[in-house]
Design an enzyme around this catalytic site. Structure first.
Site, PDB file in Angstrom:
ATOM      1  N   HIS A 168     -10.329   0.905   2.543  1.00  0.00           N
ATOM      2  CA  HIS A 168     -10.037   1.966   3.509  1.00  0.00           C
ATOM      3  C   HIS A 168     -11.200   1.907   4.511  1.00  0.00           C
ATOM      4  CE1 HIS A 168      -8.435   6.059   4.670  1.00  0.00           C
ATOM      5  NE2 HIS A 168      -9.566   5.956   5.353  1.00  0.00           N
ATOM      6  N   HIS A 206       0.859  -1.208   0.000  1.00  0.00           N
ATOM      7  CA  HIS A 206       0.000   0.000   0.000  1.00  0.00           C
ATOM      8  C   HIS A 206       0.883   1.242   0.000  1.00  0.00           C
ATOM      9  CE1 HIS A 206      -3.635   2.372   1.764  1.00  0.00           C
ATOM     10  NE2 HIS A 206      -2.734   3.235   1.324  1.00  0.00           N
ATOM     11  N   ASP A 260       1.633   2.875   3.438  1.00  0.00           N
ATOM     12  CA  ASP A 260       0.754   4.027   3.230  1.00  0.00           C
ATOM     13  C   ASP A 260       1.572   5.317   3.166  1.00  0.00           C
ATOM     14  OD1 ASP A 260      -1.521   5.422   2.677  1.00  0.00           O
ATOM     15  OD2 ASP A 260      -2.269   5.461   4.736  1.00  0.00           O
ATOM     16  N   HIS A 270       1.389   5.372  -2.003  1.00  0.00           N
ATOM     17  CA  HIS A 270       0.923   6.399  -2.947  1.00  0.00           C
ATOM     18  C   HIS A 270       2.131   6.938  -3.696  1.00  0.00           C
ATOM     19  CE1 HIS A 270      -3.068   6.566  -1.031  1.00  0.00           C
ATOM     20  NE2 HIS A 270      -2.377   6.188   0.026  1.00  0.00           N
ATOM     21  N   LYS A 288     -10.063  -1.115  -5.028  1.00  0.00           N
ATOM     22  CA  LYS A 288      -9.924  -0.363  -3.781  1.00  0.00           C
ATOM     23  C   LYS A 288     -11.221   0.357  -3.463  1.00  0.00           C
ATOM     24  CE  LYS A 288      -7.958   1.870  -0.376  1.00  0.00           C
ATOM     25  NZ  LYS A 288      -6.671   2.169   0.211  1.00  0.00           N
ATOM     26  N   HIS A 294      -4.099  -0.336   6.234  1.00  0.00           N
ATOM     27  CA  HIS A 294      -3.605   0.484   7.348  1.00  0.00           C
ATOM     28  C   HIS A 294      -4.443   0.327   8.618  1.00  0.00           C
ATOM     29  CE1 HIS A 294      -6.605   2.987   5.407  1.00  0.00           C
ATOM     30  NE2 HIS A 294      -5.793   3.431   4.491  1.00  0.00           N
TER      31      HIS A 294
HETATM   32  C1  NCD Z   1      -3.675   9.050   1.717  1.00  0.00           C
HETATM   33  C2  NCD Z   1      -3.379  10.047   0.589  1.00  0.00           C
HETATM   34  O1  NCD Z   1      -2.940  11.154   0.888  1.00  0.00           O
HETATM   35  O2  NCD Z   1      -3.575   9.682  -0.573  1.00  0.00           O
HETATM   36  N1  NCD Z   1      -3.721   9.741   2.970  1.00  0.00           N
HETATM   37  C3  NCD Z   1      -3.563   9.217   4.199  1.00  0.00           C
HETATM   38  O3  NCD Z   1      -3.716   9.949   5.172  1.00  0.00           O
HETATM   39  N2  NCD Z   1      -3.238   7.958   4.370  1.00  0.00           N
HETATM   40  C4  NCD Z   1      -4.926   8.338   1.425  1.00  0.00           C
HETATM   41  C5  NCD Z   1      -5.221   7.164   2.302  1.00  0.00           C
HETATM   42  O4  NCD Z   1      -4.613   6.096   2.171  1.00  0.00           O
HETATM   43  O5  NCD Z   1      -6.077   7.302   3.177  1.00  0.00           O
HETATM   44 ZN    ZN Z   2      -3.142   5.181   1.572  1.00  0.00          ZN
END
Ligand code: NCD
Ligand code: ZN
Length: 345
Positions: free
Chosen positions: A136, A15, A247, A17, A99, A174
């Protein structure tokens, strides 16, 4: 003085981004330096809801990474998803699964789900094809305390999804609470990812007297010490239901403001594997680090375990304060702080 060193099978991040454009360019090397595969989250400003968008995004990532790296992509579920295109994307392995973002739960979730029943046809497809649903798990409702969102999601939404689709395999992303981790532990067909920051921080590190520390603000928000301890215990136990998902969620510093308007997300990729190693060391469980980082994830996703290894060494180093690329500046989690473990270059 004796220094420890540890070789483990190369990890994957289930996981993360990676974003797009200059932000992607700024962060990608921090993930590819250690991982063979990453599940890259589809919550771009224009979310990945079709196979065409998926193919295009994977191409962009591949152009910036080495040949050994594989980005894996879940489709962003919406209530009006084109199910024929979705099925094709799963069959052609463009999508590893899907997702589920509850509407307005986090960054770029405005196309997310308000009524879970509306996506039952998509969930049926996932169950039939034995593809993973990544969730999520937070119930967003003005009546529900921000710290209880995970519990309410489990009780009111996830338990119903599981009853309706008993063979659907789910990752609760998460996991942030003792309640959530225990739920994953005793429920069949569910696994959970655990981030470094949910094992490092409690709400006191985020919510200050009259402001917040935006660099510790993420969704789900970090919780109490008993939650942190439970997550540490499950992660470091070797339990096959829990595995690595950082995450890591970069936002340029101008979006990190000291109040609840701040974008949520903690950017840990520059030191996530090192934090995990430090935590497992603190918990006297380095023996189980490989299971959490490199074995449990691929087993749950029914993918092969990676063939090569990485080496971690016990060596103090200071995490750089920022990641900077052209006009982009991102605060690194643990930036300016010392860690005891380092990835051998
Ligand atoms: C994530 C994001 O900024 O894309 N933010 C976070 O606080 N984890 C999105 C997510 O996974 O919730
Ligand atoms: Zn995330």
């Amino acid at each position: 003085m004796t220094f420890k060193s540890l070789k483990i099978t190369r990890p994957d991040d289930w996981h993360v981004h990676l974003r797009e454009g200059n932000l992607l360019k700024a962060v990608i090397n921090h993930s590819t330096r250690v991982n063979q595969r990453c599940i890259v989250m589809p919550n771009l400003n224009d979310p990945i809801t079709t196979t065409l968008k998926g193919i295009d995004y994977i191409k962009k990532i591949n152009l910036l990474s080495n040949n050994n790296f594989s980005p894996l992509l879940p489709c962003y579920l919406t209530e009006d998803l084109d199910l024929i295109d979705f099925s094709k994307g799963l069959d052609e392995n463009i999508f590893i699964g899907a997702k589920l973002y509850p509407n307005e739960a986090t960054t770029n979730s405005k196309y997310g789900i308000s009524s879970t029943e509306k996506i039952y046809p998509a969930l049926e497809i996932l169950e039939k094809k034995d593809k993973i649903l990544l969730i999520h798990g937070e119930k967003v409702d003005s009546e529900i305390d921000i710290f209880d969102r995970e519990k309410y999601y489990i009780d009111q939404e996830l338990s119903l999804i599981r009853k309706t689709f008993p063979n659907l395999r789910i990752v609760l992303e998460h996991v942030s609470s003792k309640y959530g981790a225990e739920y994953v532990n005793y429920s069949p067909n569910i696994a959970g990812t655990i981030t470094p920051h949910h094992m490092m921080l409690t709400k006191k590190d985020v919510f200050l007297d009259k402001s917040i520390n935006p660099h510790h603000f993420c969704m789900p928000v970090v919780k109490n010490e008993e939650d942190l301890i439970a997550l540490r215990n499950f992660a470091t136990s070797g339990n096959k239901k829990f595995f690595l998902g950082t995450d890591s969620a970069p936002h340029p510093i101008e979006f990190k403001v000291p109040n609840l308007k701040s974008k949520p997300g903690i950017f840990s990729a520059p030191c996530s594997i090192e934090i995990y190693a430090s935590i497992f060391d603190e918990e006297k469980s380095l023996d189980n680090l490989e299971k959490f980082c490199s074995i449990n994830g691929p087993k749950f996703y029914k993918l092969p375990v990676n063939a090569d290894q990485i080496e971690l060494i016990e060596e103090r180093w200071t995490v750089p304060e920022y990641t900077i690329h052209q006009e982009i500046k991102i605060k690194n989690f643990m930036g300016g702080k010392e860690l005891n473990w380092k990835l051998k270059a």
